[in-house]
Design a protein around this motif. Structure first.
Motif, PDB file in Angstrom:
ATOM      1  N   TYR A 154       0.837  -1.203   0.000  1.00  0.00           N
ATOM      2  CA  TYR A 154       0.000   0.000   0.000  1.00  0.00           C
ATOM      3  C   TYR A 154       0.874   1.256   0.000  1.00  0.00           C
ATOM      4  CZ  TYR A 154      -4.236  -2.729   0.906  1.00  0.00           C
ATOM      5  OH  TYR A 154      -5.288  -3.603   0.808  1.00  0.00           O
ATOM      6  N   ALA A 155       1.971   1.212   0.745  1.00  0.00           N
ATOM      7  CA  ALA A 155       2.896   2.352   0.785  1.00  0.00           C
ATOM      8  C   ALA A 155       3.545   2.563  -0.587  1.00  0.00           C
ATOM      9  CB  ALA A 155       3.957   2.130   1.852  1.00  0.00           C
ATOM     10  N   VAL A 156       3.925   1.471  -1.252  1.00  0.00           N
ATOM     11  CA  VAL A 156       4.519   1.572  -2.598  1.00  0.00           C
ATOM     12  C   VAL A 156       3.511   2.184  -3.564  1.00  0.00           C
ATOM     13  CG1 VAL A 156       5.291   0.211  -4.602  1.00  0.00           C
ATOM     14  CG2 VAL A 156       6.189  -0.299  -2.328  1.00  0.00           C
ATOM     15  N   GLU A 157       2.288   1.684  -3.551  1.00  0.00           N
ATOM     16  CA  GLU A 157       1.264   2.175  -4.475  1.00  0.00           C
ATOM     17  C   GLU A 157       0.915   3.646  -4.228  1.00  0.00           C
ATOM     18  OE1 GLU A 157      -1.857  -0.651  -3.903  1.00  0.00           O
ATOM     19  OE2 GLU A 157      -0.794  -2.213  -5.000  1.00  0.00           O
ATOM     20  N   SER A 158       1.000   4.089  -2.977  1.00  0.00           N
ATOM     21  CA  SER A 158       0.654   5.487  -2.698  1.00  0.00           C
ATOM     22  C   SER A 158       1.802   6.445  -3.021  1.00  0.00           C
ATOM     23  CB  SER A 158       0.230   5.657  -1.239  1.00  0.00           C
ATOM     24  OG  SER A 158       1.312   5.417  -0.382  1.00  0.00           O
ATOM     25  N   LEU A 159       3.063   5.994  -2.922  1.00  0.00           N
ATOM     26  CA  LEU A 159       4.200   6.881  -3.167  1.00  0.00           C
ATOM     27  C   LEU A 159       4.674   6.871  -4.615  1.00  0.00           C
ATOM     28  CD1 LEU A 159       6.249   8.842  -1.911  1.00  0.00           C
ATOM     29  CD2 LEU A 159       7.702   6.884  -1.426  1.00  0.00           C
ATOM     30  N   PHE A 160       4.646   5.705  -5.247  1.00  0.00           N
ATOM     31  CA  PHE A 160       5.182   5.573  -6.606  1.00  0.00           C
ATOM     32  C   PHE A 160       4.058   5.382  -7.615  1.00  0.00           C
ATOM     33  CE2 PHE A 160       8.400   3.744  -3.692  1.00  0.00           C
ATOM     34  CZ  PHE A 160       9.398   4.672  -3.882  1.00  0.00           C
ATOM     35  N   LYS A 161       4.015   6.223  -8.613  1.00  0.00           N
ATOM     36  CA  LYS A 161       2.954   6.161  -9.626  1.00  0.00           C
ATOM     37  C   LYS A 161       3.386   5.386 -10.874  1.00  0.00           C
ATOM     38  CE  LYS A 161       0.471   8.578  -6.918  1.00  0.00           C
ATOM     39  NZ  LYS A 161      -0.100   7.810  -5.852  1.00  0.00           N
ATOM     40  N   SER A 162       4.706   5.204 -11.059  1.00  0.00           N
ATOM     41  CA  SER A 162       5.190   4.466 -12.235  1.00  0.00           C
ATOM     42  C   SER A 162       6.444   3.682 -11.856  1.00  0.00           C
ATOM     43  CB  SER A 162       5.502   5.421 -13.389  1.00  0.00           C
ATOM     44  OG  SER A 162       6.629   6.212 -13.075  1.00  0.00           O
ATOM     45  N   SER A 164       9.342   3.791 -13.228  1.00  0.00           N
ATOM     46  CA  SER A 164      10.554   4.613 -13.282  1.00  0.00           C
ATOM     47  C   SER A 164      10.802   5.361 -11.967  1.00  0.00           C
ATOM     48  CB  SER A 164      10.491   5.604 -14.447  1.00  0.00           C
ATOM     49  OG  SER A 164       9.406   6.490 -14.276  1.00  0.00           O
ATOM     50  N   GLU A 165       9.766   5.600 -11.177  1.00  0.00           N
ATOM     51  CA  GLU A 165       9.917   6.302  -9.900  1.00  0.00           C
ATOM     52  C   GLU A 165      10.478   5.395  -8.796  1.00  0.00           C
ATOM     53  OE1 GLU A 165       6.077   7.888  -8.948  1.00  0.00           O
ATOM     54  OE2 GLU A 165       6.161   9.396 -10.545  1.00  0.00           O
ATOM     55  N   LEU A 166      10.446   4.089  -8.991  1.00  0.00           N
ATOM     56  CA  LEU A 166      10.895   3.143  -7.964  1.00  0.00           C
ATOM     57  C   LEU A 166      12.378   3.267  -7.642  1.00  0.00           C
ATOM     58  CD1 LEU A 166       8.941  -0.044  -9.074  1.00  0.00           C
ATOM     59  CD2 LEU A 166       8.531   1.329  -7.013  1.00  0.00           C
ATOM     60  N   SER A 167      13.164   3.788  -8.567  1.00  0.00           N
ATOM     61  CA  SER A 167      14.605   3.922  -8.342  1.00  0.00           C
ATOM     62  C   SER A 167      14.977   5.289  -7.773  1.00  0.00           C
ATOM     63  CB  SER A 167      15.372   3.654  -9.635  1.00  0.00           C
ATOM     64  OG  SER A 167      14.986   4.592 -10.628  1.00  0.00           O
ATOM     65  N   SER A 168      13.999   6.023  -7.253  1.00  0.00           N
ATOM     66  CA  SER A 168      14.256   7.351  -6.683  1.00  0.00           C
ATOM     67  C   SER A 168      15.206   7.254  -5.498  1.00  0.00           C
ATOM     68  CB  SER A 168      12.960   8.002  -6.215  1.00  0.00           C
ATOM     69  OG  SER A 168      12.073   8.151  -7.279  1.00  0.00           O
ATOM     70  N   TYR A 169      16.163   8.170  -5.481  1.00  0.00           N
ATOM     71  CA  TYR A 169      17.171   8.195  -4.427  1.00  0.00           C
ATOM     72  C   TYR A 169      17.038   9.487  -3.635  1.00  0.00           C
ATOM     73  CZ  TYR A 169      21.732   7.669  -2.175  1.00  0.00           C
ATOM     74  OH  TYR A 169      22.738   7.526  -1.252  1.00  0.00           O
ATOM     75  N   ASP A 170      17.035   9.372  -2.320  1.00  0.00           N
ATOM     76  CA  ASP A 170      16.958  10.530  -1.437  1.00  0.00           C
ATOM     77  C   ASP A 170      18.384  10.937  -1.078  1.00  0.00           C
ATOM     78  OD1 ASP A 170      16.552  12.418   0.529  1.00  0.00           O
ATOM     79  OD2 ASP A 170      15.212  11.169   1.737  1.00  0.00           O
ATOM     80  N   ALA A 171      18.904  11.973  -1.733  1.00  0.00           N
ATOM     81  CA  ALA A 171      20.289  12.391  -1.530  1.00  0.00           C
ATOM     82  C   ALA A 171      20.526  12.913  -0.115  1.00  0.00           C
ATOM     83  CB  ALA A 171      20.672  13.448  -2.557  1.00  0.00           C
ATOM     84  N   TYR A 172      19.520  13.549   0.466  1.00  0.00           N
ATOM     85  CA  TYR A 172      19.677  14.092   1.819  1.00  0.00           C
ATOM     86  C   TYR A 172      19.880  12.971   2.842  1.00  0.00           C
ATOM     87  CZ  TYR A 172      18.787  16.664   6.112  1.00  0.00           C
ATOM     88  OH  TYR A 172      18.904  17.197   7.358  1.00  0.00           O
ATOM     89  N   ASN A 173      19.064  11.932   2.761  1.00  0.00           N
ATOM     90  CA  ASN A 173      19.167  10.800   3.687  1.00  0.00           C
ATOM     91  C   ASN A 173      20.092   9.696   3.186  1.00  0.00           C
ATOM     92  OD1 ASN A 173      17.412  11.717   5.791  1.00  0.00           O
ATOM     93  ND2 ASN A 173      15.724  11.420   4.355  1.00  0.00           N
ATOM     94  N   LYS A 174      20.604   9.847   1.976  1.00  0.00           N
ATOM     95  CA  LYS A 174      21.558   8.912   1.365  1.00  0.00           C
ATOM     96  C   LYS A 174      21.040   7.478   1.335  1.00  0.00           C
ATOM     97  CE  LYS A 174      25.397  11.822   2.383  1.00  0.00           C
ATOM     98  NZ  LYS A 174      26.430  12.208   3.236  1.00  0.00           N
ATOM     99  N   GLN A 175      19.821   7.322   0.792  1.00  0.00           N
ATOM    100  CA  GLN A 175      19.258   5.990   0.623  1.00  0.00           C
ATOM    101  C   GLN A 175      18.154   6.012  -0.429  1.00  0.00           C
ATOM    102  OE1 GLN A 175      17.363   4.475   4.149  1.00  0.00           O
ATOM    103  NE2 GLN A 175      16.428   6.421   4.649  1.00  0.00           N
ATOM    104  N   PHE A 176      17.849   4.840  -0.947  1.00  0.00           N
ATOM    105  CA  PHE A 176      16.763   4.723  -1.907  1.00  0.00           C
ATOM    106  C   PHE A 176      15.443   4.832  -1.154  1.00  0.00           C
ATOM    107  CE2 PHE A 176      20.204   3.082  -4.361  1.00  0.00           C
ATOM    108  CZ  PHE A 176      19.895   3.460  -5.650  1.00  0.00           C
TER     109      PHE A 176
END
Length: 187
Positions: A154-162, A164-176
């Protein structure tokens, strides 16, 4: 196309591994999944003067250890480490391990024909554990592997719409973002 990839990649890989060993960088083989999980190189190039060749396009890994050649079947090798980066060998391919925090995220560079010639693109993959099969990083594949973990899905479906977005990296927290989402939703 495969031949072109091999012609380009094989000499580059052999040269890079030899240079890494010569510079004293951490390079070597993980023979088992447990070796990788314990960060224990089965053969350490910087300590034992090992040269690793034949990682691409062959069913064997040729290892030169103390002047003696030893051929190891690829199926008997979990992966390798070079330049402080870990790689996993799976189904005649090599995958760079980007994150091993809960869900394991990999990348692999592939050549895709575009315009006047092939262009390298980075593709993303995942596995449930270090010993699980590697799958393309898609919402459908995540659903098939984690179907029983509804909170995570449910968390995946609510945050990622496609996909291609699954490989998003959070540079501030240094993690995917996907790895963070997994650890937060499997507690």
């Amino acid at each position: 196309m495969k031949t072109l990839k091999l012609i380009i990649a094989l000499p580059l890989m052999a040269l890079f591994i030899q240079n890494a060993a010569a510079n004293g960088q951490s390079t070597g083989l993980y023979l088992t999944t447990q070796d990788y999980l314990n960060h224990k190189l089965s053969y350490n190039a910087s300590n034992d003067q090992i040269k690793v060749n034949g990682l691409l396009g062959s069913s064997k890994v040729l290892l030169v250890h103390n002047g003696e050649k030893q051929a190891i079947a690829k199926g008997e090798v979990f992966g390798y480490r070079k330049d402080d980066k870990d790689f996993r060998l799976f189904n005649k391919g090599e995958y760079k391990i980007l994150s091993s925090n809960g869900i394991i995220i990999y990348s692999k560079t592939s050549l895709v024909l575009q315009g006047k010639g092939p262009k390298p693109i980075e593709l993303f993959y995942f596995s449930e554990s270090a010993s699980s099969p590697i799958l393309s990083l898609t919402i459908a594949n995540l659903e098939s592997v984690y179907a029983k973990n509804q909170k995570f899905m449910y968390a995946v479906e609510s945050l990622f719409k496609s996909d291609s977005e699954l490989s998003s990296y959070d540079a501030y927290n240094k993690q995917f973002k996907l790895a963070y989402l997994y650890t937060e939703n499997t507690k």
